[in-house]
Scaffold this motif. Sequence first.
Motif, short mmCIF file in Angstrom:
data_model
loop_
_atom_site.label_atom_id
_atom_site.label_comp_id
_atom_site.label_asym_id
_atom_site.label_seq_id
_atom_site.Cartn_x
_atom_site.Cartn_y
_atom_site.Cartn_z
N UNK A 19 -72.57 98.50 85.72
CA UNK A 19 -72.11 99.64 85.63
C UNK A 19 -73.25 100.33 85.98
N UNK A 20 -74.88 100.53 85.47
CA UNK A 20 -75.48 100.69 86.07
C UNK A 20 -75.79 100.26 87.80
N UNK A 21 -76.01 99.89 88.37
CA UNK A 21 -75.55 99.49 90.17
C UNK A 21 -74.09 100.38 90.05
N UNK A 22 -73.23 100.18 90.23
CA UNK A 22 -71.81 100.72 90.71
C UNK A 22 -72.39 102.33 90.34
N UNK A 23 -72.53 102.83 89.31
CA UNK A 23 -73.09 104.10 88.85
C UNK A 23 -73.97 105.07 90.24
N UNK A 34 -82.45 108.65 99.31
CA UNK A 34 -82.54 107.42 97.38
C UNK A 34 -83.42 108.79 96.47
N UNK A 35 -82.97 109.13 96.02
CA UNK A 35 -83.69 109.07 95.03
C UNK A 35 -83.23 108.67 93.26
N UNK A 36 -83.18 108.19 92.71
CA UNK A 36 -82.60 108.42 91.52
C UNK A 36 -83.35 107.71 90.40
N UNK A 37 -83.60 108.16 89.10
CA UNK A 37 -84.48 108.03 87.73
C UNK A 37 -83.72 107.32 87.43
N UNK A 38 -84.47 106.40 86.04
CA UNK A 38 -83.33 105.66 85.30
C UNK A 38 -83.66 106.51 84.23
N UNK A 39 -84.06 107.27 83.84
CA UNK A 39 -83.35 107.83 82.40
C UNK A 39 -82.81 109.20 82.45
N UNK A 40 -82.47 109.28 84.16
CA UNK A 40 -81.23 110.26 84.47
C UNK A 40 -79.79 109.35 83.93
N UNK A 42 -79.25 106.65 82.66
CA UNK A 42 -79.26 106.39 81.47
C UNK A 42 -78.54 107.33 80.48
N UNK A 43 -78.46 107.98 80.77
CA UNK A 43 -78.06 109.42 80.74
C UNK A 43 -76.31 109.83 80.57
N UNK A 44 -76.26 109.55 82.13
CA UNK A 44 -75.11 109.93 82.46
C UNK A 44 -74.27 108.54 82.26
#
Length: 196
Positions: A19-23, A34-40, A42-44
Amino acid sequence: MLPVLPVNAPYHHGDLRAAALQMGMEKLADQEQPDLGLRALARDLGVSATALYRHFPNKDALLDALALEGLSRLGHSQAEAAEAAGGGEAGFAEVGITYVEWAVQHPALLRLIYSRVGRVDLAIDDPSAMGEAFRQLRKGIAAKMPGDLAPEERTAATLHAWSLVHGLAMLILDGQIDYDPAMIRKVVLMTDLCAP
């Protein structure tokens, strides 16, 4: 108002890693860089950052996994295009055209792939060790070039083909040329790798 789940609540939506990879892929689809963060992320996903850290210990691990997934998806798209064209030289042309089209459709993901995936050895004996995208490149070169070609010539031809399509993709992504599918097709098809 949405209910607040306790931090230690189990994830009930299936495979959190998938699910995390898909999102992550969906978020990259809307980005140029590319601009991603783990906390954001997780929140999403509606989970705690701690839950996501069990699958990706840090942001680099997440980005590495997304890059490998992106490279796999590129290779799968190329394999489908080659098969639809009947393989051989026609299939190889479609592999190159698909590379450029895919890059234009996934600019942040392409940039992520090349910023995260390690250096590629084009002379490696086992192309499957490099993933489907590079396997398609090597397979196309094998279809296009004589079997008795010296290894350094085969490596040069592989680099030539890769440079052509990657260069076209980057020229488009960097705004140096317009994306014109008909012109991309002409450029890829006019290349004669067997020329001295």
